[in-house]
Motif scaffolding. Sequence first.
Motif, mmCIF file in Angstrom:
data_model
loop_
_atom_site.group_PDB
_atom_site.id
_atom_site.type_symbol
_atom_site.label_atom_id
_atom_site.label_comp_id
_atom_site.label_asym_id
_atom_site.label_seq_id
_atom_site.Cartn_x
_atom_site.Cartn_y
_atom_site.Cartn_z
ATOM 1 N N TYR A 1 0.845 -1.181 0.000
ATOM 2 C CA TYR A 1 0.000 0.000 0.000
ATOM 3 C C TYR A 1 0.885 1.238 0.000
ATOM 4 C CZ TYR A 1 -4.156 -2.704 1.411
ATOM 5 O OH TYR A 1 -5.215 -3.589 1.462
ATOM 6 N N GLN B 1 -8.116 -5.221 0.616
ATOM 7 C CA GLN B 1 -8.837 -4.320 1.501
ATOM 8 C C GLN B 1 -8.640 -2.895 1.025
ATOM 9 O OE1 GLN B 1 -7.965 -5.073 5.664
ATOM 10 N NE2 GLN B 1 -7.757 -7.265 5.266
ATOM 11 N N TYR B 2 -9.737 -2.162 0.945
ATOM 12 C CA TYR B 2 -9.712 -0.759 0.539
ATOM 13 C C TYR B 2 -10.021 0.085 1.769
ATOM 14 C CZ TYR B 2 -9.625 -2.687 -4.123
ATOM 15 O OH TYR B 2 -9.257 -3.388 -5.251
ATOM 16 N N PHE B 3 -9.148 1.063 2.001
ATOM 17 C CA PHE B 3 -9.205 1.819 3.247
ATOM 18 C C PHE B 3 -9.921 3.159 3.089
ATOM 19 C CE2 PHE B 3 -6.573 -0.328 6.410
ATOM 20 C CZ PHE B 3 -5.987 -1.310 5.639
ATOM 21 N N GLY B 4 -10.533 3.599 4.188
ATOM 22 C CA GLY B 4 -11.057 4.943 4.278
ATOM 23 C C GLY B 4 -9.965 5.910 4.697
ATOM 24 N N PRO B 5 -10.323 7.188 4.819
ATOM 25 C CA PRO B 5 -9.317 8.212 5.157
ATOM 26 C C PRO B 5 -8.927 8.232 6.627
ATOM 27 C CG PRO B 5 -11.467 9.207 4.920
ATOM 28 C CD PRO B 5 -11.628 7.769 4.526
ATOM 29 N N GLN C 1 -3.804 3.065 14.003
ATOM 30 C CA GLN C 1 -2.451 3.457 13.608
ATOM 31 C C GLN C 1 -1.957 4.526 14.579
ATOM 32 O OE1 GLN C 1 -2.020 5.285 9.654
ATOM 33 N NE2 GLN C 1 -0.054 4.268 9.399
ATOM 34 N N LEU D 1 -8.590 3.498 11.343
ATOM 35 C CA LEU D 1 -8.853 3.278 9.921
ATOM 36 C C LEU D 1 -9.830 2.122 9.733
ATOM 37 C CD1 LEU D 1 -5.152 3.597 8.871
ATOM 38 C CD2 LEU D 1 -6.954 5.003 7.897
ATOM 39 N N LEU E 1 -4.988 -7.994 8.397
ATOM 40 C CA LEU E 1 -3.631 -7.970 7.874
ATOM 41 C C LEU E 1 -2.655 -7.611 8.989
ATOM 42 C CD1 LEU E 1 -4.252 -6.019 4.541
ATOM 43 C CD2 LEU E 1 -3.994 -8.489 4.842
ATOM 44 N N TYR F 1 -13.227 -4.133 8.232
ATOM 45 C CA TYR F 1 -12.139 -4.222 9.192
ATOM 46 C C TYR F 1 -11.928 -2.867 9.866
ATOM 47 C CZ TYR F 1 -10.859 -8.124 6.076
ATOM 48 O OH TYR F 1 -10.874 -9.254 5.296
ATOM 49 N N GLY G 1 3.080 0.618 13.088
ATOM 50 C CA GLY G 1 2.331 0.044 11.978
ATOM 51 C C GLY G 1 0.854 -0.046 12.319
ATOM 52 N N LEU G 2 0.041 -0.315 11.318
ATOM 53 C CA LEU G 2 -1.381 -0.493 11.561
ATOM 54 C C LEU G 2 -1.614 -1.748 12.396
ATOM 55 C CD1 LEU G 2 -1.317 1.266 8.838
ATOM 56 C CD2 LEU G 2 -3.626 0.350 8.508
ATOM 57 N N TYR H 1 -8.796 -0.874 12.014
ATOM 58 C CA TYR H 1 -7.389 -0.872 12.391
ATOM 59 C C TYR H 1 -7.106 0.401 13.191
ATOM 60 C CZ TYR H 1 -6.497 -4.432 8.785
ATOM 61 O OH TYR H 1 -6.487 -5.580 8.021
ATOM 62 N N PHE I 1 0.700 -5.578 9.433
ATOM 63 C CA PHE I 1 1.437 -4.552 8.714
ATOM 64 C C PHE I 1 2.840 -4.358 9.277
ATOM 65 C CE2 PHE I 1 -1.307 -2.177 5.793
ATOM 66 C CZ PHE I 1 -2.556 -2.693 6.100
ATOM 67 N N GLY I 2 3.779 -3.997 8.391
ATOM 68 C CA GLY I 2 5.053 -3.463 8.822
ATOM 69 C C GLY I 2 4.879 -1.994 9.172
ATOM 70 N N LYS I 3 5.967 -1.379 9.658
ATOM 71 C CA LYS I 3 5.883 0.017 10.072
ATOM 72 C C LYS I 3 6.009 0.992 8.905
ATOM 73 C CE LYS I 3 7.489 -0.739 14.787
ATOM 74 N NZ LYS I 3 8.463 -0.350 15.831
ATOM 75 N N GLY J 1 -2.027 12.118 6.229
ATOM 76 C CA GLY J 1 -3.414 12.461 6.501
ATOM 77 C C GLY J 1 -4.429 11.657 5.716
ATOM 78 N N LYS J 2 -3.975 10.627 5.028
ATOM 79 C CA LYS J 2 -4.905 9.810 4.222
ATOM 80 C C LYS J 2 -4.792 8.345 4.598
ATOM 81 C CE LYS J 2 -5.031 12.920 0.262
ATOM 82 N NZ LYS J 2 -4.954 13.024 -1.223
ATOM 83 N N GLY J 3 -5.790 7.569 4.180
ATOM 84 C CA GLY J 3 -5.739 6.138 4.398
ATOM 85 C C GLY J 3 -4.847 5.465 3.377
ATOM 86 N N PRO J 4 -4.398 4.250 3.662
ATOM 87 C CA PRO J 4 -3.565 3.524 2.706
ATOM 88 C C PRO J 4 -4.282 3.289 1.384
ATOM 89 C CG PRO J 4 -3.470 2.503 4.880
ATOM 90 C CD PRO J 4 -4.572 3.517 4.921
#
Lengths: 112, 114
Positions: A36, B103-107, B37, B91, A100, B33, B42-43, B35, A102-104, A41-44
Amino acid sequence: EDQVTQSPEALRLQEGESSSLNCSYTVSGLRGLFWYRQDPGKGPEFLFTLYSAGEEKEKERLKATLTKKESFLHITAPKPEDSATYLCAVEFLLGGADGLTFGKGTHLIIQP
Amino acid sequence: GAGVSQSPSNKVTEKGKDVELRCDPISGHTALYWYRQRLGQGLEFLIYFQGNSAPDKSGLPSDRFSAERTGESVSTLTIQRTQQEDSAVYLCASSSPSGTDTQYFGPGTRLTVL
């Protein structure tokens, strides 16, 4: 314990200078590996999914590859707009949570 | 087309207050989902909903955290008696049952607990 490690943590490149980001994982069974891109300020934002060793996927200046223990995100001739944090995530084949891992992330800066 | 939306985009609250965060998944996506952050981390997976099945709550960090989902639509994440360590971006992501697990993420919602 299943883990996802990304390196380097940060990378600064000149415009046009190609490089690679690494994602190594230690999981008992890999269902899928995801890349990703995240802007401040945004999502992945989804880039790629890889499922098996030897698989490769490309999109514009980005190419993702997968081996049994790691994945690389190759960036060819990057532009300033490629600056972002790149996240790697793994989905387990068996057991574990359904989300999922995630890495950092690698914070990439492309200087004009 | 419309993506995943979340509200509010920012939330500032005082320690000890309850907060509710909302997620609207992509229409037709059966999986949802949540998450977290935290800065420099990481998430972290929190909770997963798939259709009418019982949710996977294995990622919730404490019993102060709970989430609900109405059918295959909106989800609400509730944090009770907020603590400063709850400050993070929350998220939401959704995925389709059509054969890919992407997976598609929101803002995200940025939560600050004072």
